[in-house]
Design an enzyme around this catalytic site. Structure first.
Site, mmCIF file in Angstrom:
data_model
loop_
_atom_site.group_PDB
_atom_site.id
_atom_site.type_symbol
_atom_site.label_atom_id
_atom_site.label_comp_id
_atom_site.label_asym_id
_atom_site.label_seq_id
_atom_site.Cartn_x
_atom_site.Cartn_y
_atom_site.Cartn_z
ATOM 1 N N TYR A 1 -4.469 2.403 10.063
ATOM 2 C CA TYR A 1 -5.533 1.531 9.559
ATOM 3 C C TYR A 1 -6.769 1.383 10.432
ATOM 4 C CZ TYR A 1 -2.330 0.334 5.822
ATOM 5 O OH TYR A 1 -1.513 0.413 4.737
ATOM 6 N N VAL A 48 0.862 -1.182 0.000
ATOM 7 C CA VAL A 48 0.000 0.000 0.000
ATOM 8 C C VAL A 48 0.897 1.230 0.000
ATOM 9 C CG1 VAL A 48 -1.721 1.304 1.299
ATOM 10 C CG2 VAL A 48 -1.808 -1.207 1.288
ATOM 11 N N VAL A 55 1.265 5.619 -1.474
ATOM 12 C CA VAL A 55 0.824 6.796 -2.238
ATOM 13 C C VAL A 55 2.080 7.581 -2.586
ATOM 14 C CG1 VAL A 55 -0.452 8.978 -2.069
ATOM 15 C CG2 VAL A 55 -1.459 6.868 -1.162
ATOM 16 N N SER A 59 2.630 -0.638 8.512
ATOM 17 C CA SER A 59 3.943 0.032 8.601
ATOM 18 C C SER A 59 3.933 1.018 9.763
ATOM 19 C CB SER A 59 4.251 0.779 7.307
ATOM 20 O OG SER A 59 3.269 1.763 7.093
ATOM 21 N N GLU A 60 2.762 1.635 9.986
ATOM 22 C CA GLU A 60 2.586 2.542 11.130
ATOM 23 C C GLU A 60 1.239 2.207 11.755
ATOM 24 O OE1 GLU A 60 4.092 6.792 10.451
ATOM 25 O OE2 GLU A 60 3.619 6.088 8.444
ATOM 26 N N VAL A 68 -6.059 9.857 -1.265
ATOM 27 C CA VAL A 68 -5.790 8.750 -2.201
ATOM 28 C C VAL A 68 -5.876 7.409 -1.470
ATOM 29 C CG1 VAL A 68 -4.087 7.734 -3.766
ATOM 30 C CG2 VAL A 68 -4.364 10.222 -3.668
ATOM 31 N N LEU A 69 -5.261 7.320 -0.291
ATOM 32 C CA LEU A 69 -5.335 6.062 0.462
ATOM 33 C C LEU A 69 -6.795 5.732 0.785
ATOM 34 C CD1 LEU A 69 -4.067 3.701 2.052
ATOM 35 C CD2 LEU A 69 -4.048 5.195 4.049
ATOM 36 N N PHE A 128 3.549 -10.140 5.312
ATOM 37 C CA PHE A 128 3.246 -10.275 3.869
ATOM 38 C C PHE A 128 2.994 -8.911 3.254
ATOM 39 C CE2 PHE A 128 -0.538 -11.455 6.416
ATOM 40 C CZ PHE A 128 -1.414 -10.426 6.078
#
Ligand code: COA
Length: 402
Positions: free
Chosen positions: A122, A81, A83, A117-118, A92-93, A402
């Site tokens: 999410y 994922v 941008v 990642s952070e 955009v996300l 993954f």
């Protein structure tokens, strides 16, 4: 900005979409890596965001089954994922997440999962922290077991071709034993786990198989990093994956790893807090363990996802689910005898999709969600009732990002 989100149509678009996250890696993914990646991420599962025809973002969803308490379900494994930095913080996300979740739902995958990642990104899209994982380091002087281990197995080195036969059944056994394990294809094994990448040439992956009672019951994939400081070895053994199908096999494969000479420390990442090592070792206090969020889960279809896992016996439970992103989930759901369906009954608990995602694999208790102000208990005793239904041991464990 005129934003359109759709799956990529060819390899050229695929490359540009994956290169959105490539902007943050060094080196960025080259042609060879993109070719490899396309072998497990079909073009129709790689969404791209277009601004006036130019690709400005990408988001993939690997199609795999994931083990859940008592079974397994189709799941979109969200990955790559990104941008482009030229288009950050313009929605955009969000546009890609909306489209991807609609697509996952349309394909009949009741779950989505990801590694973040952070941690701050999410939750707003309905993902919850559903498992804990940690980096674990054991130093040589504290690698002894609490009880003497009578070793019965035989460990031997294998090459990737043989590992491709021997290792997958052990991974599949882990999926039967624990939630949170995704199914690997042969291409995944060959291209991700058993490949020896050029950039690792200085410390190549080593593969060992453990034979016990005439069967392969464990394996380890590891690398060693040589070092000497002040005349003594400071070498490290870094475990990528070490699994056994039985407690004896797990203990034996770890005994092997902890006993490799010259290694000042043995390290493994993504270990769950109920990893057997904590009790196998004589001095767990000396283990360095830094725990954080592991797998994030998103319940994409409440009815199918909740009907697709197992529970302890108990009376029915009514959940009021708030889901602004996947609005088809919004509303009341009754869980009764393992089946989950819409209801008009009065709710016992009210919670957001992200809290439900956190509770789904059985690792995060409803009581902990309540204490963190992430759910409302609408009927006395409902949290305790929900915890009796949902709790699951062993804890989820996803040993690979993954
Ligand atoms: C993270 C990333 C994908 C965000 O993309 P973006 O297009 O800027 O995000 P959006 O503008 O759609 O933001 C959507 C929401 O997420 C929030 N958000 C975005 N990135 C965030 C971050 N890194 N931390 C916290 N919040 C973030 C925005 O503030 C916005 O919140 P709101 O809806 O409550 O107002 C982008 O910054 C990126 O590519 N980062 C580097 C690669 C990466 O981390 N990828 C994720 C891999 S798991």
């Amino acid at each position: 900005m005129s934003l359109e989100v759709r799956p990529v149509g060819d390899h050229e678009e695929f490359g540009r979409a994956v290169n959105a996250i490539g902007q943050y890696f060094s080196p960025p993914p080259g042609p060879e890596m993109l070719e490899r990646f396309a072998q497990f991420l079909p073009y129709e599962r790689m969404h791209a965001a277009f601004d006036e025809g130019e690709i400005v973002g990408g988001a993939g969803a690997l199609p795999f089954d994931m083990s859940v308490p008592g079974g397994s379900l189709p799941c979109g494994g969200v990955t790559v994922v990104g941008v482009y930095p030229t288009h950050r913080r313009r929605g955009v996300l969000r546009a890609m997440m909306d489209e991807q979740l609609r697509d996952v739902h349309g394909r009949g995958e009741p779950l989505a999962a990801l590694w973040a990642s952070e941690e701050t990104i999410y939750g707003r899209f309905g993902y919850g922290r559903a498992s804990w994982a940690g980096d674990l380091t054991v130093t040589r002087e504290h690698g002894g077991f609490a009880q003497p281990l009578e070793r019965r197995g035989r460990v031997r080195f294998v090459e990737p071709d043989e590992a491709l036969d021997l290792f997958p059944p052990i991974w599949e056994e882990l999926a039967r034993q624990r939630p949170g394990v995704f199914a690997r294809t042969e291409a995944w094994w060959r291209l991700r786990r058993l490949r020896r990448p050029d950039e690792e040439a200085g410390s190549p992956r080593r593969f060992v198989a453990l034979e016990l009672d005439g069967k392969t019951r464990g394996y380890a994939i590891y690398r060693t990093f040589f070092g000497f400081e002040g005349g003594s070895s400071s070498s490290r053994l870094v475990v990528q994956e070490a699994l056994g199908t039985t407690p004896q096999a797990t203990a034996e494969i770890w005994r092997y790893l902890l006993d490799v000479d010259w290694m000042a420390s043995v390290e493994v990442s993504l270990a769950p807090p109920d990893h057997p090592l904590f009790l196998l070792l004589a001095s767990p206090r000396r283990v360095r363990y830094r725990m954080g969020d592991g797998l994030w889960m998103r319940v994409v279809d409440v009815g199918a996802a909740l009907s697709g896992r197992a529970y302890a016996d108990g009376p029915p439970l009514v959940l009021e689910v708030r889901d602004a992103v996947c609005d088809w989930n919004d509303g009341r759901w009754k869980l009764e005898d393992g089946d989950c369906a819409r209801t008009d009954a009065e709710p016992d608990l009210a919670l957001d999709a992200s809290a439900l995602g956190a509770a789904y694999l059985g690792a995060v208790p409803f009581a902990q969600l309540r204490d963190a102000l992430l759910l409302e208990e609408l009927r006395d005793g409902a949290v305790a009732r929900a915890d009796r239904l949902f709790a699951w041991r062993p804890l989820p464990w996803c040993p690979e990002i993954f």
